[in-house]
Design a protein around this motif. Structure first.
Motif, PDB file in Angstrom:
ATOM      1  N   ASN A   2       0.838  -1.197   0.000  1.00 24.04           N
ATOM      2  CA  ASN A   2       0.000   0.000   0.000  1.00 24.04           C
ATOM      3  C   ASN A   2       0.875   1.250   0.000  1.00 24.04           C
ATOM      4  N   LEU A   3       0.559   2.168  -0.918  1.00 20.45           N
ATOM      5  CA  LEU A   3       1.312   3.417  -0.987  1.00 20.45           C
ATOM      6  C   LEU A   3       0.361   4.607  -0.929  1.00 20.45           C
ATOM      7  N   THR A   4       0.804   5.686  -0.270  1.00 22.12           N
ATOM      8  CA  THR A   4       0.044   6.924  -0.310  1.00 22.12           C
ATOM      9  C   THR A   4       0.126   7.474  -1.728  1.00 22.12           C
ATOM     10  N   GLN A   5      -0.748   8.411  -2.052  1.00 20.08           N
ATOM     11  CA  GLN A   5      -0.732   8.980  -3.396  1.00 20.08           C
ATOM     12  C   GLN A   5       0.625   9.593  -3.726  1.00 20.08           C
ATOM     13  N   VAL A   6       1.225  10.308  -2.783  1.00 17.75           N
ATOM     14  CA  VAL A   6       2.516  10.958  -3.029  1.00 17.75           C
ATOM     15  C   VAL A   6       3.571   9.913  -3.399  1.00 17.75           C
ATOM     16  N   ASP A   7       3.637   8.832  -2.612  1.00 24.77           N
ATOM     17  CA  ASP A   7       4.629   7.785  -2.878  1.00 24.77           C
ATOM     18  C   ASP A   7       4.311   7.033  -4.171  1.00 24.77           C
ATOM     19  N   TRP A   8       3.017   6.739  -4.381  1.00 21.83           N
ATOM     20  CA  TRP A   8       2.567   6.001  -5.571  1.00 21.83           C
ATOM     21  C   TRP A   8       2.972   6.761  -6.832  1.00 21.83           C
ATOM     22  N   VAL A   9       2.697   8.068  -6.842  1.00 25.06           N
ATOM     23  CA  VAL A   9       2.999   8.897  -8.011  1.00 25.06           C
ATOM     24  C   VAL A   9       4.504   9.057  -8.204  1.00 25.06           C
ATOM     25  N   SER A  10       5.234   9.356  -7.132  1.00 26.54           N
ATOM     26  CA  SER A  10       6.671   9.589  -7.305  1.00 26.54           C
ATOM     27  C   SER A  10       7.370   8.302  -7.738  1.00 26.54           C
ATOM     28  N   GLN A  11       6.934   7.178  -7.204  1.00 23.85           N
ATOM     29  CA  GLN A  11       7.533   5.899  -7.586  1.00 23.85           C
ATOM     30  C   GLN A  11       7.169   5.562  -9.036  1.00 23.85           C
ATOM     31  N   PHE A  12       5.887   5.771  -9.375  1.00 23.78           N
ATOM     32  CA  PHE A  12       5.440   5.501 -10.745  1.00 23.78           C
ATOM     33  C   PHE A  12       6.207   6.355 -11.761  1.00 23.78           C
ATOM     34  N   GLU A  13       6.339   7.643 -11.475  1.00 24.47           N
ATOM     35  CA  GLU A  13       6.980   8.555 -12.424  1.00 24.47           C
ATOM     36  C   GLU A  13       8.454   8.233 -12.628  1.00 24.47           C
ATOM     37  N   ALA A  14       9.100   7.631 -11.629  1.00 26.04           N
ATOM     38  CA  ALA A  14      10.519   7.287 -11.737  1.00 26.04           C
ATOM     39  C   ALA A  14      10.728   5.877 -12.299  1.00 26.04           C
ATOM     40  N   ASP A  15       9.636   5.181 -12.579  1.00 28.64           N
ATOM     41  CA  ASP A  15       9.687   3.760 -12.955  1.00 28.64           C
ATOM     42  C   ASP A  15       9.477   3.594 -14.458  1.00 28.64           C
ATOM     43  N   ASN A  58       7.268  -9.166 -15.348  1.00 28.40           N
ATOM     44  CA  ASN A  58       8.484  -8.400 -15.118  1.00 28.40           C
ATOM     45  C   ASN A  58       8.224  -6.906 -14.963  1.00 28.40           C
ATOM     46  N   LYS A  59       6.991  -6.493 -15.209  1.00 28.56           N
ATOM     47  CA  LYS A  59       6.669  -5.071 -15.069  1.00 28.56           C
ATOM     48  C   LYS A  59       6.194  -4.787 -13.642  1.00 28.56           C
ATOM     49  N   ASN A  60       6.129  -3.512 -13.308  1.00 32.20           N
ATOM     50  CA  ASN A  60       5.672  -3.073 -11.985  1.00 32.20           C
ATOM     51  C   ASN A  60       4.279  -2.471 -12.145  1.00 32.20           C
ATOM     52  N   TYR A  61       3.336  -2.931 -11.333  1.00 30.51           N
ATOM     53  CA  TYR A  61       1.943  -2.542 -11.495  1.00 30.51           C
ATOM     54  C   TYR A  61       1.494  -1.607 -10.382  1.00 30.51           C
ATOM     55  N   TYR A  62       0.913  -0.490 -10.810  1.00 32.12           N
ATOM     56  CA  TYR A  62       0.379   0.523  -9.908  1.00 32.12           C
ATOM     57  C   TYR A  62      -1.135   0.425 -10.033  1.00 32.12           C
ATOM     58  N   VAL A  63      -1.763  -0.108  -8.986  1.00 32.53           N
ATOM     59  CA  VAL A  63      -3.151  -0.549  -9.054  1.00 32.53           C
ATOM     60  C   VAL A  63      -4.046   0.381  -8.249  1.00 32.53           C
ATOM     61  N   TYR A  64      -5.213   0.705  -8.829  1.00 33.27           N
ATOM     62  CA  TYR A  64      -6.173   1.516  -8.082  1.00 33.27           C
ATOM     63  C   TYR A  64      -7.599   1.108  -8.411  1.00 33.27           C
TER      64      TYR A  64
END
Length: 103
Positions: A2-15, A58-64
């Motif tokens: 579980n990630l907060t929106q701030v962490d979810w977005v910053s991690q997603f944008e760098a991924d 192999n990909k990273n999934y950001y789920v909502y």
């Protein structure tokens, strides 16, 4: 995880290996979604599992979802299916303050 929106977005944008996954119904998805999201409805049972299994592990999934409950369950299912990186957006699209695409 579980990630907060701030962490979810910053991690997603760098991924560079990221995929955004919306697990709401098609009707909900069509009311507005986070940019570049793919929609696989968790309520579709075995069809959901089949479609998830076809994704690249192999990909990273950001789920909502709407509130974060269905997406938390989706992340659990994905982990059981061998996906190592599935990140749940706490609060879902209801608490999202970023851009929403309206088809």
């Amino acid at each position: 995880m579980n990630l907060t929106q701030v962490d979810w977005v910053s991690q997603f944008e760098a991924d560079e290996n990221a995929v955004i996954l919306d697990v709401r119904t098609e009707d909900e998805f069509n009311e507005g979604f986070i940019a570049s999201a793919i929609n696989i409805d968790i309520h579709r049972g075995q069809d959901f599992v089949t479609e998830i299994e076809a994704l690249d592990k192999n990909k990273n999934y950001y789920v909502y979802c709407r509130s974060g409950m269905r997406s938390a369950k989706a992340c659990e299912i994905m982990n059981q299916l061998g996906f190592e990186n599935a990140y749940n957006l706490i609060g879902g699209i209801t608490e999202w303050d970023g851009e929403v695409i309206e088809p």
